[in-house]
Design a protein around this motif. Sequence first.
Motif, PDB file in Angstrom:
ATOM      1  N   ILE A   1       0.871  -1.186   0.000  1.00 16.37           N
ATOM      2  CA  ILE A   1       0.000   0.000   0.000  1.00 16.37           C
ATOM      3  C   ILE A   1       0.902   1.228   0.000  1.00 16.37           C
ATOM      4  N   GLY A   2       0.811   2.043  -1.053  1.00 17.46           N
ATOM      5  CA  GLY A   2       1.596   3.272  -1.122  1.00 17.46           C
ATOM      6  C   GLY A   2       2.732   3.166  -2.106  1.00 17.46           C
ATOM      7  N   ALA A   3       2.736   4.080  -3.093  1.00 16.36           N
ATOM      8  CA  ALA A   3       3.821   4.102  -4.095  1.00 16.36           C
ATOM      9  C   ALA A   3       4.743   5.284  -3.881  1.00 16.36           C
ATOM     10  N   GLY A   4       5.049   5.571  -2.599  1.00 22.66           N
ATOM     11  CA  GLY A   4       6.103   6.540  -2.291  1.00 22.66           C
ATOM     12  C   GLY A   4       7.447   5.826  -2.417  1.00 22.66           C
ATOM     13  N   LEU A   5       8.524   6.505  -2.019  1.00 22.25           N
ATOM     14  CA  LEU A   5       9.849   5.880  -2.127  1.00 22.25           C
ATOM     15  C   LEU A   5       9.939   4.619  -1.272  1.00 22.25           C
ATOM     16  N   ALA A   6       9.268   4.620  -0.108  1.00 19.33           N
ATOM     17  CA  ALA A   6       9.332   3.434   0.759  1.00 19.33           C
ATOM     18  C   ALA A   6       8.655   2.240   0.076  1.00 19.33           C
ATOM     19  N   GLY A   7       7.465   2.458  -0.476  1.00 15.51           N
ATOM     20  CA  GLY A   7       6.736   1.372  -1.140  1.00 15.51           C
ATOM     21  C   GLY A   7       7.496   0.871  -2.354  1.00 15.51           C
TER      22      GLY A   7
ATOM     23  N   TYR B   1      -0.438  -0.614  -4.632  1.00 10.70           N
ATOM     24  CA  TYR B   1      -1.707   0.121  -4.699  1.00 10.70           C
ATOM     25  C   TYR B   1      -1.475   1.540  -4.215  1.00 10.70           C
ATOM     26  N   GLU B   2      -1.823   2.501  -5.038  1.00 11.95           N
ATOM     27  CA  GLU B   2      -1.562   3.913  -4.700  1.00 11.95           C
ATOM     28  C   GLU B   2      -2.861   4.710  -4.837  1.00 11.95           C
ATOM     29  N   LEU B   3      -3.152   5.423  -3.761  1.00  9.92           N
ATOM     30  CA  LEU B   3      -4.353   6.256  -3.697  1.00  9.92           C
ATOM     31  C   LEU B   3      -4.385   7.349  -4.765  1.00  9.92           C
ATOM     32  N   ARG B   4      -3.234   7.951  -4.995  1.00 12.30           N
ATOM     33  CA  ARG B   4      -3.185   9.080  -5.926  1.00 12.30           C
ATOM     34  C   ARG B   4      -3.067   8.584  -7.361  1.00 12.30           C
TER      35      ARG B   4
ATOM     36  N   GLY C   1       4.745   9.760  -3.953  1.00  9.57           N
ATOM     37  CA  GLY C   1       4.351  10.294  -2.650  1.00  9.57           C
ATOM     38  C   GLY C   1       4.908  11.692  -2.428  1.00  9.57           C
ATOM     39  N   LYS C   2       5.534  11.891  -1.276  1.00  3.51           N
ATOM     40  CA  LYS C   2       6.047  13.227  -0.934  1.00  3.51           C
ATOM     41  C   LYS C   2       7.176  13.644  -1.869  1.00  3.51           C
ATOM     42  N   ALA C   3       7.843  12.673  -2.487  1.00  2.00           N
ATOM     43  CA  ALA C   3       8.902  13.013  -3.441  1.00  2.00           C
ATOM     44  C   ALA C   3       8.366  12.917  -4.873  1.00  2.00           C
TER      45      ALA C   3
ATOM     46  N   GLY D   1       7.461  18.669  -3.269  1.00  2.00           N
ATOM     47  CA  GLY D   1       8.371  19.317  -2.328  1.00  2.00           C
ATOM     48  C   GLY D   1       9.772  19.428  -2.895  1.00  2.00           C
ATOM     49  N   LEU D   2      10.518  20.385  -2.345  1.00  2.00           N
ATOM     50  CA  LEU D   2      11.897  20.612  -2.771  1.00  2.00           C
ATOM     51  C   LEU D   2      12.786  19.523  -2.184  1.00  2.00           C
ATOM     52  N   HIS D   3      13.509  18.810  -3.029  1.00  2.00           N
ATOM     53  CA  HIS D   3      14.302  17.686  -2.530  1.00  2.00           C
ATOM     54  C   HIS D   3      15.786  17.818  -2.822  1.00  2.00           C
ATOM     55  N   VAL D   4      16.570  17.585  -1.775  1.00  2.00           N
ATOM     56  CA  VAL D   4      18.029  17.534  -1.927  1.00  2.00           C
ATOM     57  C   VAL D   4      18.505  16.182  -1.417  1.00  2.00           C
ATOM     58  N   PHE D   5      19.675  15.784  -1.896  1.00  2.00           N
ATOM     59  CA  PHE D   5      20.200  14.459  -1.566  1.00  2.00           C
ATOM     60  C   PHE D   5      21.605  14.629  -1.005  1.00  2.00           C
TER      61      PHE D   5
ATOM     62  N   CYS E   1      25.482  11.242   2.054  1.00  3.98           N
ATOM     63  CA  CYS E   1      25.423  10.036   2.900  1.00  3.98           C
ATOM     64  C   CYS E   1      24.144   9.234   2.643  1.00  3.98           C
ATOM     65  N   TYR E   2      23.409   9.571   1.592  1.00  5.06           N
ATOM     66  CA  TYR E   2      22.166   8.837   1.292  1.00  5.06           C
ATOM     67  C   TYR E   2      22.488   7.535   0.540  1.00  5.06           C
ATOM     68  N   ASN E   3      23.305   6.716   1.150  1.00  6.88           N
ATOM     69  CA  ASN E   3      23.785   5.531   0.430  1.00  6.88           C
ATOM     70  C   ASN E   3      22.679   4.562   0.028  1.00  6.88           C
TER      71      ASN E   3
ATOM     72  N   GLY F   1      -7.213   3.115  -3.503  1.00  9.81           N
ATOM     73  CA  GLY F   1      -6.898   3.390  -2.103  1.00  9.81           C
ATOM     74  C   GLY F   1      -7.320   2.232  -1.209  1.00  9.81           C
ATOM     75  N   CYS F   2      -6.494   1.920  -0.240  1.00  8.18           N
ATOM     76  CA  CYS F   2      -6.885   0.878   0.716  1.00  8.18           C
ATOM     77  C   CYS F   2      -7.760   1.514   1.797  1.00  8.18           C
ATOM     78  N   ARG F   3      -8.935   0.978   1.976  1.00  6.85           N
ATOM     79  CA  ARG F   3      -9.889   1.558   2.940  1.00  6.85           C
ATOM     80  C   ARG F   3      -9.934   0.816   4.250  1.00  6.85           C
TER      81      ARG F   3
ATOM     82  N   CYS G   1       2.629   3.754   3.980  1.00  7.74           N
ATOM     83  CA  CYS G   1       1.808   4.979   3.891  1.00  7.74           C
ATOM     84  C   CYS G   1       2.496   6.136   4.597  1.00  7.74           C
ATOM     85  N   ASP G   2       1.971   7.324   4.377  1.00  6.01           N
ATOM     86  CA  ASP G   2       2.390   8.487   5.152  1.00  6.01           C
ATOM     87  C   ASP G   2       1.703   8.421   6.521  1.00  6.01           C
ATOM     88  N   VAL G   3       2.047   9.355   7.397  1.00  8.06           N
ATOM     89  CA  VAL G   3       1.544   9.289   8.781  1.00  8.06           C
ATOM     90  C   VAL G   3       0.000   9.350   8.857  1.00  8.06           C
TER      91      VAL G   3
HETATM   92  C1  LIG Z   1       8.258  19.411   1.053  1.00  5.03           C
HETATM   93  C2  LIG Z   1       9.127  18.227   1.375  1.00  5.03           C
HETATM   94  C3  LIG Z   1      10.486  18.307   1.140  1.00  5.03           C
HETATM   95  C4  LIG Z   1      11.306  17.235   1.474  1.00  5.03           C
HETATM   96  N1  LIG Z   1      12.632  17.327   1.206  1.00  5.03           N
HETATM   97  C5  LIG Z   1      13.444  16.286   1.473  1.00  5.03           C
HETATM   98  C6  LIG Z   1      14.812  16.347   1.161  1.00  5.03           C
HETATM   99  O1  LIG Z   1      15.275  17.345   0.642  1.00  5.03           O
HETATM  100  N2  LIG Z   1      15.585  15.276   1.429  1.00  5.03           N
HETATM  101  C7  LIG Z   1      15.060  14.168   2.004  1.00  5.03           C
HETATM  102  O2  LIG Z   1      15.791  13.223   2.227  1.00  5.03           O
HETATM  103  N3  LIG Z   1      13.757  14.071   2.307  1.00  5.03           N
HETATM  104  C8  LIG Z   1      12.942  15.098   2.063  1.00  5.03           C
HETATM  105  N4  LIG Z   1      11.621  15.023   2.366  1.00  5.03           N
HETATM  106  C9  LIG Z   1      11.124  13.798   2.974  1.00  5.03           C
HETATM  107  C10 LIG Z   1      10.894  12.726   1.912  1.00  5.03           C
HETATM  108  O3  LIG Z   1      10.166  13.271   0.854  1.00  5.03           O
HETATM  109  C11 LIG Z   1      10.091  11.603   2.557  1.00  5.03           C
HETATM  110  O4  LIG Z   1      10.788  11.115   3.687  1.00  5.03           O
HETATM  111  C12 LIG Z   1       9.866  10.422   1.630  1.00  5.03           C
HETATM  112  O5  LIG Z   1       9.470  10.848   0.343  1.00  5.03           O
HETATM  113  C13 LIG Z   1       8.797   9.559   2.289  1.00  5.03           C
HETATM  114  O6  LIG Z   1       8.512   8.463   1.470  1.00  5.03           O
HETATM  115  P1  LIG Z   1       7.447   7.401   1.932  1.00  5.03           P
HETATM  116  O7  LIG Z   1       7.310   6.436   0.826  1.00  5.03           O
HETATM  117  O8  LIG Z   1       7.782   6.914   3.283  1.00  5.03           O
HETATM  118  O9  LIG Z   1       6.084   8.203   2.164  1.00  5.03           O
HETATM  119  P2  LIG Z   1       5.222   9.013   1.121  1.00  5.03           P
HETATM  120  O10 LIG Z   1       6.064   9.669   0.124  1.00  5.03           O
HETATM  121  O11 LIG Z   1       4.310   9.886   1.934  1.00  5.03           O
HETATM  122  O12 LIG Z   1       4.376   7.900   0.363  1.00  5.03           O
HETATM  123  C14 LIG Z   1       3.249   7.307   0.919  1.00  5.03           C
HETATM  124  C15 LIG Z   1       2.299   6.966  -0.204  1.00  5.03           C
HETATM  125  O13 LIG Z   1       1.252   6.190   0.321  1.00  5.03           O
HETATM  126  C16 LIG Z   1       0.049   6.567  -0.300  1.00  5.03           C
HETATM  127  N5  LIG Z   1      -1.061   6.154   0.568  1.00  5.03           N
HETATM  128  C17 LIG Z   1      -1.326   6.571   1.821  1.00  5.03           C
HETATM  129  N6  LIG Z   1      -2.417   5.950   2.300  1.00  5.03           N
HETATM  130  C18 LIG Z   1      -2.826   5.094   1.323  1.00  5.03           C
HETATM  131  C19 LIG Z   1      -3.905   4.188   1.212  1.00  5.03           C
HETATM  132  N7  LIG Z   1      -4.789   4.018   2.218  1.00  5.03           N
HETATM  133  N8  LIG Z   1      -4.046   3.491   0.074  1.00  5.03           N
HETATM  134  C20 LIG Z   1      -3.154   3.628  -0.968  1.00  5.03           C
HETATM  135  N9  LIG Z   1      -2.128   4.504  -0.904  1.00  5.03           N
HETATM  136  C21 LIG Z   1      -1.954   5.223   0.216  1.00  5.03           C
HETATM  137  C22 LIG Z   1       0.209   8.090  -0.430  1.00  5.03           C
HETATM  138  O14 LIG Z   1      -0.690   8.608  -1.399  1.00  5.03           O
HETATM  139  C23 LIG Z   1       1.662   8.204  -0.819  1.00  5.03           C
HETATM  140  O15 LIG Z   1       1.835   8.187  -2.212  1.00  5.03           O
HETATM  141  C24 LIG Z   1      10.759  16.084   2.062  1.00  5.03           C
HETATM  142  C25 LIG Z   1       9.389  16.010   2.310  1.00  5.03           C
HETATM  143  C26 LIG Z   1       8.584  17.062   1.969  1.00  5.03           C
HETATM  144  C27 LIG Z   1       7.102  16.987   2.252  1.00  5.03           C
END
Ligand SMILES: Cc1cc2nc3c(=O)[nH]c(=O)nc-3n(C[C@H](O)[C@H](O)[C@H](O)COP(=O)(O)OP(=O)(O)OC[C@H]3O[C@@H](n4cnc5c(N)ncnc54)[C@H](O)[C@@H]3O)c2cc1C
Length: 476
Positions: free
Chosen positions: A96-102, A119-122, A127-129, A143-147, A150-152, A332-334, A371-373
């Motif tokens: 659940i979630g296609a952010g960097l962690a997923g 499975y991604e809600l959006r 996600g945040k990146a 969001g503005l992202h820098v690397f 040490c981000y090995n 989205g997972c409900r 997922c995010d928080v």
């Molecule tokens: C503005 C901003 C700037 C940042 N800058 C930096 C930086 O410069 N350097 C750095 O290292 N980190 C930075 N970060 C932090 C970094 O972006 C996050 O730590 C990282 O992207 C988190 O990834 P994640 O996969 O854990 O979560 P997320 O990116 O939040 O992904 C979670 C995904 O889960 C999905 N989801 C949630 N609930 C459900 C559900 N019920 N069903 C299906 N999908 C669901 C969401 O839609 C989302 O796509 C920044 C964050 C922000 C907000």
Amino acid sequence: MAGLLLQVGRCGGTFSLSSLAFSSSAHVKGSSPGVRVSVSEQKDVEKQRSGSRCHVVQVSASLQSMMSDMSRKAPKGLFPPEPEAYKGPKLKVAIIGAGLAGMSTAVELLEQGHEVDIYELRKFIGGKAGSFKDKNGNHIEMGLHVFFGCYNNLFRLLAKVGADNNLLLKDHTHTFINKGGDVGELDFRFLVGAPLHGMKAFIATNQLEPFDKVANAVALATSPVVRALVDPEGAMRDILDLDKVSFSVWFISHGGTRVSIKRMWDPIAYALGFIDCDKISARCMLTIFSFFATKTEASVLRMLNGSPDERLNGPIAKYIKENGGRFHLRWGCREVLYDRTSEGKTYVTGLVMTKATEKQIVKADAYVAACDVPGIHRLLPKPWREWEFFDNIYKLLGVPVVTVQLRFNGWVTEMQDLEASRQLQRAVGLDNLLYSADADFSCFADLALTSPEDYFKEGEGSLIQLVSQSLFLFRL
Ligand SMILES: Cc1cc2nc3c(=O)[nH]c(=O)nc-3n(C[C@H](O)[C@H](O)[C@H](O)COP(=O)(O)OP(=O)(O)OC[C@H]3O[C@@H](n4cnc5c(N)ncnc54)[C@H](O)[C@@H]3O)c2cc1C
């Protein structure tokens, strides 16, 4: 400014409104731009520049240099080696979630031979990146992202998916833009590396007055950062013990001054976690300081050479698909379905998924919630709070943040040469992440300079992206 465009999205944290991107452009047509970018060479950066002002040529920085070796003298848990080859049965895994962690989970699971569905809600990944293109072709970033160098773990992922040349190395200095355009530097460029380069940066910085610099030195010299030089694991244990102490309380109690917090540490704390030094834990700040003190390249910044959808998430998704993984966007997972056995064990039996009016139950052998928080707060079955592990998740609070993108018809960070700042043939200004202690936003960058592949546009100027707490929104 013309053509104001407003996009509203969610960006993690407990945000009802957490990512807002304005893209406003003056559409001034000019002759061909003077910026040419080559991003494929496997060697270090060579730029025509003076200080951190970047002009005309940018060459790629591959990940073969200026990257910290975190396999040596670094806390092991944070930088694990590649997992060993899996020998068990093939599993069907639902993520659940296609952010960097997923997505990074998906990459590792696919490499171990499992079957993966994400499975991604959006309607977009990352996600945040993440980022997406609006109807005018503008890339809108979450969001503005820098690397950091040490981000090995992330670099390993980028190398695996063939995106390691998509990062551009920036000058090894941290730049502060103060009221009136005064530029402060914490400049790590030095003949020798860590920890001497850091000492030189703090002694030479013009962001602090001499008294504050001395107080700063006293605080850092009495911190676990010193132990990290010889005993990284032990220092990490000391730092973990400071989780309940705010950085301000720790810093002041070690001789640091409020002025240093305001002028230097607050902007850095905001950039790290969108909270100030009164709220961020000493653990968070000292962890990163200990990396900076022990590893020369840890404090070097890289930025994507273009938009995250093209340069970061796109290549990861391509790799996942090529290896048999599947994305299910807008699903989205409900609800998490589960059973309890008579022995009191709990098993997840399926996920209730919806997409608009469609609904399905997804069944798999293993389930991953990435997922995010706020997302995980909504998803976790309330009865699971009886377990400390899950209850702790409710102690996490997100921070609402706003990302704003503004296109200008000139070069905003070119503060010395008025003529150059008004022409639109070549990109000029400060090519780095910029911190600010005096603005409503904590950090910003000119993406047309830092990430030119998708952001430098013929006849247009700076594309300033800034990040702030949502409070800023209400003052706009
Ligand atoms: C503005 C901003 C700037 C940042 N800058 C930096 C930086 O410069 N350097 C750095 O290292 N980190 C930075 N970060 C932090 C970094 O972006 C996050 O730590 C990282 O992207 C988190 O990834 P994640 O996969 O854990 O979560 P997320 O990116 O939040 O992904 C979670 C995904 O889960 C999905 N989801 C949630 N609930 C459900 C559900 N019920 N069903 C299906 N999908 C669901 C969401 O839609 C989302 O796509 C920044 C964050 C922000 C907000």
